[in-house]
Design a protein around this motif. Structure first.
Motif: not given
Lengths: 100, 640
Positions: B516-517, B551-558
Motif C-alpha cells: 500500500c502506497n 487506502y487500497q492495497d495492491e498485490t504482486i507475486d515475487l
C-alpha cells in the motif's frame, strides 16, 4: 519565493514564484495568511513559475485547502510544472486539491 | 618615529609652518618699512653733509670774492701809482691763505701808456715763498686769454673753469676775475685771484658719511673738479662717465647737476644699487654725493639677520615646545590605544586609564569604558547562550540516540527473505523511518518520510513508528493496517503534519506481496534477470491528513531472486553543489548495474556510497532512508 496576491472582489488571483523549501516555508505561510481570513470565495493560484515545493510546502497547501473547504470556498492551482505536479501526484495531494 | 607617524610632531610641524608663514610675512613688511625709513634718514644725512660742504666751499669762495672786492678801490684810487698797484696782488696773496696768486692786469695802454702792465704775485708751490713778477709781452699776450677776455666781455666778475696751472703753481686752480671800471664805467683792467683746488679735493674727499660713499664736484661744463679718482679730474666730464654706464639715470643726474638743481635720484652705479644727492654752488659748480644701498642698509642688514636668527630660534623653540605639550596632552590617547589593544587581545578586564580633563579625552575614555562593558555583557550573554546551546545540542544528541534506537538494527533472516535498511538524518534528528515486523507468517515492512525536518518531524516519526509497530503486529491485511495507522496519525494532528509511507506485507511462504502506497515515492523492483523497474503503485494519500481515508492495497507475486529497493526522496533529491539532483533515472541505472547475488545489506551500502559519491561532499539537505528486500535469494546470505 514570491507570493503576489491580486484581489478581484471575492476572488483572489495569486501568483507563486520560486522555490518553497525548508528555509522559507514559514515565510510562505505568512505570505498566504491573507488568504485564510475567509474573505475570498475563490482562490486561483498560478503556479507556472513555482520551481519546487518541499513536503513543508505541501503542508501549507493542505492547510489552505482545509481552510477553504471548511467555508465552502474553492481553491484551484493552475499551470503547474510537470516535476512539481509529480510531487502532488505521488503524495496523493492531487486527490484533495484541484489542479488544473 | 617619523614625523608623519607621530601625531605630536605632525601637529607641531603644522603650527611651525603657519607660524613661519606669519613671521615671514611680518618680517617682510617690517623689512620693507625699515628699508624705507633707513633710506629716508640716509638721504637726509647725505643731503645735510652735502649742504655743509657747500657752505664750507661757499665760505672760501665768498672770502676770495670779498677780498678782491675790498681791494678794488685801492687800484681805482692809485691807478697811476705803480708801487701801490703792485702792492695790491701782493697784499691779496699774503693776507689770504686761500689765494695762491693774484694780478692786476691793465688794458694795453691803460697804465701810463704801456702795452702790457700786469704785476703778478704768487706763492711758489715748491718753496712756499711769495714772489712777484710782471706778466705780459709778445709771448704772453694776456688780453687775449680767457681769464681776461670773459669777464671783460661779460662786464662782471667771473670764476674760471678749473685748469691745470703749468706756468707757475703746477696745480689745479681756478681764477676769480673782476673787471676794473673807471668813473665812466669803461673797463681798464682785470683784477684776479687764483685759488688752488687741491684743498677743494681734500674737502670733497672728506665728505664720506658711509664707508663706500664718495663725492664729486663738477664745473659748469661738466668737467670733474673733484673726484675720488684724481686722474679724472679735469680730464673727464660727468657726461663721459654717464655714457659708459648702463643705467640712463646717470645721464639724468648729470643733466640735473649742470642745470644747477638740487635733488636725489636712485640709479644703478655699474652694478651697485645706489643713490645720488646733488646740489649746486653759487658759481655754477655742483656737488654730488653718491652712496650705495649696501652701505646705508648695512645696519639694517645686521638687524634683519639678528631678527631672522631670533625668529628661527623662536620657531625651533615653538616646534619643540608645541610637540612636548601636544605629546603630553595626547598621552592618554596612547594609553587608550594600549588599553584597547589589550582588550582586543582578549583581556576584557583591562583597566582603562583615567583622565583628569573634562574634554574629548573624557568622552573617548567613557566610550572605551562603555565598549568594554558592552563587550563584557555580550560575552556573559554569549556564555549563557553557548551553555544553553550546548545543553540543547546535548539533548538533541540524546534524542538522536533514542530515535536511532527505535529503528531495528538486528536484521535476522526471515525464512527466504533477506532484508537490510539504514537511515541517515540530515540533522541530529529526522523524520524518516523504516521498520520490520513478522506477524501471522508474513513480514510487514515500511519506509516513511514525515513532512518537514528536525524535532517536529522526529516526534511525528516516533508516533508513526509506534502506530505501525502496534498495528502491524495484529497481522491484518495491508490496506487495513494503513487505514488504522492513518487514523491513529490523524488523531490530534492540528499542525497538518503528514507522512508518506510505502508499506508491504510479504507472505513468507508464497512470496506474494500486498503493498500500500500512502503518497510515497515509487519503489524499485529488480527482477531475477537483472531488469529493474519502478513499481507505479496507486498513490492513495499521505497518511495523517484525512481520517478514514479509504487506502487500497495492491498485490504482486515475487519471483525468487526478486529484489525490492525502498527509499525516501532524500535519495532522488540528493543534490550536488550545483543543485543537480540524483534523480530516478540514476537510481534505475544503479539498480540495473547491481550484482544479482549481492546481499540486501551490500545493495543498501552500495547505493548509499553511490549517492555520497554523487553529492561529492555537498551538504545533505534531506534525510536519506534505504531499505532493500531480497526474496528467496539463489545463494543464501548470512546476516549479521
Amino acid at each position: 519565493m514570491n507570493v503576489i496576491i491580486n484581489e478581484e472582489g471575492e476572488k483572489a488571483l495569486v501568483k507563486l514564484e520560486g522555490r518553497i523549501d525548508t528555509t522559507n516555508a514559514d515565510q510562505f505561510m505568512k505570505d498566504i495568511t491573507p488568504l485564510l481570513n475567509g474573505a475570498h470565495t475563490e482562490i486561483d493560484m498560478d503556479c507556472a513559475d513555482m520551481e519546487y515545493t518541499s513536503s513543508q510546502g505541501l503542508r501549507m497547501f493542505l492547510m489552505l485547502q482545509k481552510n477553504v473547504a471548511s467555508r465552502g470556498a474553492k481553491l484551484v492551482l493552475r499551470n503547474m510544472r510537470p516535476h512539481v505536479k509529480e510531487v502532488f501526484d505521488i503524495t496523493g495531494f492531487s486527490h484533495i486539491i484541484t489542479i488544473l | 618615529m617619523s614625523v608623519k607617524k607621530n601625531f605630536a610632531s605632525r601637529l607641531s610641524l603644522y603650527v611651525l609652518l603657519i607660524s613661519a608663514g606669519l613671521m615671514l610675512f611680518v618680517s617682510v613688511v617690517f623689512g620693507l618699512f625699515v628699508r624705507s625709513a633707513v633710506r629716508k634718514s640716509a638721504v637726509q644725512l647725505t643731503q645735510k653733509e652735502l649742504d655743509n660742504a657747500i657752505l664750507d666751499i661757499e665760505k672760501v669762495i665768498t672770502e676770495v670774492e670779498r677780498a678782491v672786492d675790498n681791494v678794488d678801490w685801492i687800484v681805482e684810487q692809485h691807478r697811476d701809482d705803480e708801487a701801490m698797484v703792485c702792492q695790491v696782488p701782493r697784499e691779496l696773496v699774503s693776507a689770504n691763505p686761500n689765494i695762491v696768486g693774484s694780478t692786476v692786469a691793465f688794458e694795453p695802454g691803460a697804465f701810463k701808456g704801456r702795452p702790457y702792465f700786469a704785476p703778478f704775485t704768487y706763492v711758489d708751490a715748491t718753496s712756499g715763498e711769495i714772489r712777484s713778477i710782471q706778466m705780459g709781452g709778445a709771448d704772453y699776450d694776456y688780453p687775449m686769454l680767457d681769464w681776461y677776455q670773459i669777464p671783460k666781455l661779460l662786464g662782471r666778475p667771473y670764476w674760471s673753469e678749473p685748469y691745470y696751472d703749468e706756468g707757475g703753481g703746477e696745480q689745479r686752480m681756478s681764477t676769480y676775475s673782476m673787471p676794473l671800471k673807471d668813473e665812466t664805467g669803461a673797463i681798464y683792467g682785470i683784477l684776479t685771484a687764483d685759488i688752488s683746488l687741491e684743498w677743494l679735493s681734500d674737502l670733497v674727499r672728506s665728505i664720506k658719511p658711509y664707508e663706500h660713499s664718495y663725492t664729486l664736484m663738477v664745473g659748469r661744463n661738466g668737467a670733474y673738479i673733484a673726484h675720488p679718482d684724481s686722474a679724472k679730474v679735469l680730464n673727464e666730464t660727468v657726461f663721459t662717465s654717464a655714457l659708459e654706464m648702463r643705467d640712463t639715470t646717470a645721464m639724468t643726474i648729470a643733466r640735473h647737476l649742470l642745470a644747477g638743481e638740487r635733488g636725489m635720484l636712485r640709479f644703478d652705479n655699474d652694478g651697485t644699487d645706489s643713490f645720488a644727492v646733488f646740489a649746486p654752488l653759487s658759481n655754477g659748480w655742483a656737488l654730488a654725493l653718491i652712496c650705495s644701498d649696501m652701505d646705508i642698509f648695512r645696519n639694517a642688514y645686521v638687524v634683519n639677520f639678528v631678527l631672522g636668527a631670533l625668529l628661527l630660534l623662536g620657531l625651533l623653540g615653538l616646534f619643540f615646545g608645541c610637540r612636548r605639550i601636544v605629546r603630553r596632552q595626547t598621552m592618554p590617547i596612547v594609553e587608550f590605544s594600549n588599553a584597547a589593544l589589550t582588550i582586543a587581545k582578549g583581556n576584557f578586564k583591562a583597566r582603562i586609564p583615567e583622565v583628569s580633563t573634562r574634554d574629548e579625552l573624557l568622552t573617548l575614555r567613557n566610550s572605551l569604558d562603555y565598549m568594554q562593558r558592552s563587550i563584557n555583557d555580550y560575552i556573559a550573554e554569549l556564555k549563557s547562550t553557548t551553555a544553553s546551546n550546548e545543553r540543547y545540542e546535548s539533548e538533541l544528541s540524546i534524542a538522536r540516540d533514542i530515535q536511532m534506537s527505535m529503528l531495528p538494527k538486528a536484521f535476522e533472516l526471515k525464512g527466504n527473505c533477506d532484508f537490510y535498511a539504514m537511515v541517515q538524518p540530515a540533522r541530529e534528528v529526522g523524520g524518516d523511518l523504516y521498520d520490520f515486523i513478522e506477524a501471522g507468517g508474513s513480514l510487514y515492512f515500511l519506509v516513511g518520510d514525515v513532512s518537514g525536518k528536525g524535532v517536529p518531524a522526529a516526534l511525528f516519526m516516533a508516533i508513526t513508528r509506534a502506530a505501525f509497530r502496534f498495528i502491524g503486529a495484529l497481522g491484518l491485511p495491508m490496506a487495513e493496517v494503513m487505514r488504522r495507522v492513518n487514523n491513529c496519525l490523524c488523531d490530534g494532528n492540528q499542525n497538518e503534519m503528514f507522512v508518506t509511507i510505502f508499506a508491504g506485507k510479504i507472505d513468507l511462504k508464497t512470496g506474494r506481496m500486498d503493498y500500500c502506497n500512502a503518497g510515497h515515492n515509487p519503489i524499485l523492483v529488480v527482477h531475477p534477470d537483472g531488469k529493474a523497474a519502478y513499481l507505479r503503485a496507486r498513490p492513495n494519500l499521505a497518511a495523517g491528513l484525512f481520517e478514514n481515508f479509504p487506502y487500497q492495497d495492491e498485490t504482486i507475486d515475487l519471483e525468487p531472486g526478486t529484489r525490492l529497493v525502498l527509499y525516501t526522496d532524500g535519495v532522488t533529491e540528493a543534490e550536488q553543489a550545483d543543485k543537480k539532483q540524483f534523480g530516478e533515472d540514476r537510481l534505475l541505472e544503479w539498480a540495473a548495474g547491481l550484482t544479482p547475488d549481492a546481499s540486501a545489506k551490500a545493495a543498501v551500502i552500495d547505493l548509499y556510497a553511490r549517492v555520497k559519491r554523487f553529492t561529492d561532499g555537498a551538504d545533505q539537505n534531506d534525510d536519506i532512508t534505504l531499505l532493500s528486500v531480497l526474496w528467496n535469494p539463489a545463494t543464501k546470505t548470512i546476516q549479521e
